[in-house]
Write an enzyme that holds these catalytic residues in place. Structure first.
Site, short mmCIF file in Angstrom:
data_model
loop_
_atom_site.label_atom_id
_atom_site.label_comp_id
_atom_site.label_asym_id
_atom_site.label_seq_id
_atom_site.Cartn_x
_atom_site.Cartn_y
_atom_site.Cartn_z
N ASP A 95 -3.73 6.02 2.29
CA ASP A 95 -3.20 7.10 3.12
C ASP A 95 -3.59 6.74 4.54
OD1 ASP A 95 -2.76 9.39 4.61
OD2 ASP A 95 -3.64 10.77 3.16
N THR A 133 0.83 -1.20 0.00
CA THR A 133 0.00 0.00 0.00
C THR A 133 0.87 1.25 0.00
OG1 THR A 133 -0.20 0.31 2.41
CG2 THR A 133 -1.70 -1.28 1.37
N SER A 184 9.51 1.36 14.48
CA SER A 184 9.88 2.48 15.34
C SER A 184 11.25 2.97 14.86
CB SER A 184 9.89 2.03 16.81
OG SER A 184 10.31 3.07 17.66
N THR A 197 18.38 4.37 3.59
CA THR A 197 17.10 4.61 2.93
C THR A 197 17.04 6.10 2.62
OG1 THR A 197 15.91 5.07 4.98
CG2 THR A 197 16.08 2.76 4.30
N TYR A 247 9.96 13.90 16.32
CA TYR A 247 10.06 12.54 15.79
C TYR A 247 10.21 11.55 16.94
CZ TYR A 247 11.85 8.54 13.17
OH TYR A 247 12.03 7.29 12.64
N LYS A 289 7.74 8.26 18.00
CA LYS A 289 8.26 6.90 18.09
C LYS A 289 8.26 6.38 19.53
CE LYS A 289 8.89 6.25 13.70
NZ LYS A 289 8.02 5.31 12.97
N ASN A 337 4.77 0.42 8.44
CA ASN A 337 6.03 1.03 8.02
C ASN A 337 5.90 2.50 7.66
OD1 ASN A 337 8.85 0.98 6.73
ND2 ASN A 337 7.56 1.48 4.98
#
Length: 283
Positions: free
Chosen positions: A60, A36, A138, A187, A152, A156, A87
């Site tokens: 979304d 997705t 996380s 990433t 952030y 988390k 994710n």
């Protein structure tokens, strides 16, 4: 990397990063994947390449109605979901004073509230089957607070608490929960996926400012190998005794161990004050 058995996986945020790579590796090994993303064109190639085992759906995670309909569509297509991978998420860089509400609220909506909505949509299905596994992405930022990552960190840290409680609730039902806590991996987290606060206050240059500089200078230089990370996630799901916490990468492990040592030292130094907060024994 091979799996001991094939499963049906539901992955949010499958257009890039860990989500995309995990989907690819699972499909290579014969697993079924519901991939997705907000933009279907970014994941449509997965279904085109693996028409029998891949299903690409628009999602979304901040859209509650879409969450419900997409989970239902996934179950209707493959019959069941074995593994949910939450994710979808992104980072925001800036000192706590620098980040505006307009900048930090969407991060909470995606990283925490979106994860919660997807999990709640899948849980009735997992409970009915009395099996399954939830992987909540996380970060080492969910275990250790660092300057420039405050909001952030907040999202988390919240995922950590939610997931730990969920793990205890799910255990008697035969459902596993694992919190994945990567350090820096190659990433696009430091690049396209992240947001930087527009406001910059010079008093924070030696703290949050250094984090901004790190973000700009280290994209593509992180020590973590994303492929090894997704293989670790697959290994955890294959395990008969999976961990609740999966710290990934040497940097993350070093940072968390340093926090534990500092925490222990602080508790020991203040133990008398801690214990002195109770009523005297017998009262």
């Amino acid at each position: 990397m091979t799996s001991t058995q094939t499963r049906t996986w539901f992955i949010t945020g499958a257009s890039t990063g860990f989500g995309r790579l995990l989907a690819e590796e699972l499909l290579k090994t014969g697993n079924k994947v519901v991939a997705t993303a907000r933009k279907i064109e970014q994941i449509a190639d997965l279904e085109a390449q693996y028409p029998e085992t891949a299903k690409a759906l628009v999602l979304d995670v901040t859209n509650a109605a879409q969450v419900t309909s997409t989970v239902a569509a996934a179950i209707a297509h493959f019959g069941h979901i074995d593994v949910l991978v939450n994710n979808a998420g992104y980072g925001i860089t800036g000192a706590v004073e620098e980040v505006t509400r307009e900048e930090y609220e969407p991060v909470f909506e995606t990283n925490l509230f979106g994860l919660t909505q997807v999990t709640q949509a899948v849980l009735p299905h997992l409970r009915e089957r009395k099996s399954g596994h939830i992987l909540n992405l996380s970060s080492i930022g969910g275990l250790v607070g660092l300057p420039g990552w405050g909001f952030y960190n907040a999202t988390k840290f919240a995922v950590e608490g939610l997931s730990e409680a969920l793990a205890v609730e799910m255990a008697p039902l035969g459902i596993h929960v694992t919190i994945v806590e990567p350090g820096p991996f190659r990433t696009d987290f430091l690049g396209r996926s992240g947001v930087v606060a527009k406001q910059r206050i010079s008093d924070y240059d030696v703290t949050a400012g250094k984090t901004r500089d790190y973000r700009d200078e280290n994209t593509g230089k992180q020590a973590g190998d994303p492929l090894r990370a997704v293989h670790a996630m697959m290994q955890v799901v294959d395990s008969p005794n999976p961990p609740v916490h999966l710290v990934l990468g040497a940097v993350a492990l070093k940072r968390f161990r340093a926090k534990l040592e500092a925490f222990q030292a602080e508790m020991s130094a203040w133990e008398s004050v801690t214990l002195g907060a109770d009523f005297p024994e017998g009262e």
